[in-house]
Design a protein around this motif. Structure first.
Motif, PDB file in Angstrom:
ATOM      1  N   ALA A 110       0.807  -1.220   0.000  1.00  0.00           N
ATOM      2  CA  ALA A 110       0.000   0.000   0.000  1.00  0.00           C
ATOM      3  C   ALA A 110       0.842   1.273   0.000  1.00  0.00           C
ATOM      4  O   ALA A 110       0.298   2.369   0.104  1.00  0.00           O
ATOM      5  CB  ALA A 110      -0.923  -0.010   1.210  1.00  0.00           C
ATOM      6  N   SER A 111       2.156   1.142  -0.094  1.00  0.00           N
ATOM      7  CA  SER A 111       3.076   2.290  -0.069  1.00  0.00           C
ATOM      8  C   SER A 111       2.890   3.140   1.189  1.00  0.00           C
ATOM      9  O   SER A 111       2.835   4.364   1.131  1.00  0.00           O
ATOM     10  CB  SER A 111       2.899   3.152  -1.325  1.00  0.00           C
ATOM     11  OG  SER A 111       3.190   2.397  -2.475  1.00  0.00           O
ATOM     12  N   VAL A 112       2.762   2.491   2.321  1.00  0.00           N
ATOM     13  CA  VAL A 112       2.638   3.169   3.612  1.00  0.00           C
ATOM     14  C   VAL A 112       4.027   3.198   4.234  1.00  0.00           C
ATOM     15  O   VAL A 112       4.587   2.143   4.550  1.00  0.00           O
ATOM     16  CB  VAL A 112       1.639   2.429   4.538  1.00  0.00           C
ATOM     17  CG1 VAL A 112       1.639   3.035   5.928  1.00  0.00           C
ATOM     18  CG2 VAL A 112       0.247   2.452   3.933  1.00  0.00           C
ATOM     19  N   PRO A 113       4.615   4.386   4.423  1.00  0.00           N
ATOM     20  CA  PRO A 113       5.979   4.450   4.952  1.00  0.00           C
ATOM     21  C   PRO A 113       6.091   4.096   6.435  1.00  0.00           C
ATOM     22  O   PRO A 113       7.102   3.560   6.868  1.00  0.00           O
ATOM     23  CB  PRO A 113       6.396   5.890   4.709  1.00  0.00           C
ATOM     24  CG  PRO A 113       5.124   6.646   4.600  1.00  0.00           C
ATOM     25  CD  PRO A 113       4.102   5.693   4.048  1.00  0.00           C
ATOM     26  N   GLY A 114       5.055   4.408   7.220  1.00  0.00           N
ATOM     27  CA  GLY A 114       5.151   4.138   8.641  1.00  0.00           C
ATOM     28  C   GLY A 114       3.801   4.094   9.311  1.00  0.00           C
ATOM     29  O   GLY A 114       2.840   4.703   8.839  1.00  0.00           O
ATOM     30  N   GLN A 148       8.724   7.628   9.973  1.00  0.00           N
ATOM     31  CA  GLN A 148       7.801   8.761   9.991  1.00  0.00           C
ATOM     32  C   GLN A 148       8.168   9.788   8.935  1.00  0.00           C
ATOM     33  O   GLN A 148       7.363  10.663   8.610  1.00  0.00           O
ATOM     34  CB  GLN A 148       7.762   9.397  11.382  1.00  0.00           C
ATOM     35  CG  GLN A 148       9.076   9.942  11.893  1.00  0.00           C
ATOM     36  CD  GLN A 148       8.947  10.542  13.267  1.00  0.00           C
ATOM     37  OE1 GLN A 148       8.246  11.538  13.441  1.00  0.00           O
ATOM     38  NE2 GLN A 148       9.577   9.942  14.246  1.00  0.00           N
ATOM     39  N   ASN A 149       9.368   9.697   8.400  1.00  0.00           N
ATOM     40  CA  ASN A 149       9.805  10.602   7.350  1.00  0.00           C
ATOM     41  C   ASN A 149      10.620   9.783   6.353  1.00  0.00           C
ATOM     42  O   ASN A 149      11.713   9.304   6.686  1.00  0.00           O
ATOM     43  CB  ASN A 149      10.643  11.741   7.943  1.00  0.00           C
ATOM     44  CG  ASN A 149      11.046  12.764   6.909  1.00  0.00           C
ATOM     45  OD1 ASN A 149      11.420  12.430   5.791  1.00  0.00           O
ATOM     46  ND2 ASN A 149      10.979  14.027   7.289  1.00  0.00           N
ATOM     47  N   ALA A 150      10.097   9.637   5.147  1.00  0.00           N
ATOM     48  CA  ALA A 150      10.743   8.794   4.139  1.00  0.00           C
ATOM     49  C   ALA A 150      12.071   9.378   3.671  1.00  0.00           C
ATOM     50  O   ALA A 150      12.937   8.650   3.192  1.00  0.00           O
ATOM     51  CB  ALA A 150       9.802   8.586   2.952  1.00  0.00           C
ATOM     52  N   GLU A 151      12.250  10.700   3.816  1.00  0.00           N
ATOM     53  CA  GLU A 151      13.501  11.325   3.371  1.00  0.00           C
ATOM     54  C   GLU A 151      14.622  11.127   4.388  1.00  0.00           C
ATOM     55  O   GLU A 151      15.767  10.888   4.010  1.00  0.00           O
ATOM     56  CB  GLU A 151      13.274  12.813   3.098  1.00  0.00           C
ATOM     57  CG  GLU A 151      12.387  13.058   1.892  1.00  0.00           C
ATOM     58  CD  GLU A 151      12.113  14.538   1.668  1.00  0.00           C
ATOM     59  OE1 GLU A 151      12.774  15.385   2.295  1.00  0.00           O
ATOM     60  OE2 GLU A 151      11.224  14.830   0.846  1.00  0.00           O
TER      61      GLU A 151
END
Length: 174
Positions: free
Chosen positions: A14-18, A38-41
């Motif tokens: 689902a492309s959920v990072p966190g 919590q922050n993909a970067e």
């Protein structure tokens, strides 16, 4: 163990990072686990302090706050909202504004789009209020302005005082 195995796979699909997941049994939290970032970067991991956006879940909070005004006799679910606001909000001269009530906003049958077109100062009514269902965030923004008028308080402060604090939701805000 099954959750800890399957949740990361579902997140990837689902492309959920966190996220944080909790298992509650008999009104008691028995398991909590943080997954991802919590922050993909920055790849900063999700923690107990991570703030998640609830987005449309706030509609339930708004409904609860509005119903408190109904219980106090300050708002009638079937009175046109513009009567409380004293103007036609951002709608302009469309007479259908007189058919938009709290009940219709709360049931997504007010006639508004989900969101007005970008850069538009006016809010169109797409269909006769009460005619059909159409999910609308704009309707809830309009209803929040009415709550502010009736309570004499910023909407965020009203919700904090009437919903979050009484329910012990000390980490919640709008």
């Amino acid at each position: 163990q099954a959750l800890e195995k399957h949740i990361p796979l579902l997140m990837k699909e689902a492309s959920v990072p966190g996220m944080t997941a909790a298992l509650i049994r008999n009104s008691k939290t028995v398991w909590v686990k943080h997954f991802g970032v919590q922050n993909a970067e920055t790849n900063e991991p999700v923690t107990d302090k991570t703030i998640f956006e609830a987005a449309s879940l706030t509609k339930m909070v708004t409904a609860y706050a509005v119903l408190q005004l109904v219980d106090r006799g300050l708002l009638n679910l079937d009175t046109p909202l513009n009567k409380y606001l004293g103007n036609n909000y951002d709608v302009g001269d469309d007479p259908r504004i007189n058919l938009i009530t709290a009940r219709r906003v709360l049931t997504h049958s007010g006639g508004f789009p989900n969101w007005r077109p970008r850069e538009s100062k006016t809010l169109p009514i797409h269909f006769t209020p009460g005619e059909r269902f159409s999910y609308s965030g704009e309707g809830f923004v309009y209803l929040a302005r009415v709550v502010e008028k009736l309570s004499g308080t910023k909407f965020e402060d009203f919700v904090d005082q009437k919903v979050f604090k009484p329910l012990g939701m000390t980490s919640s805000s709008l």
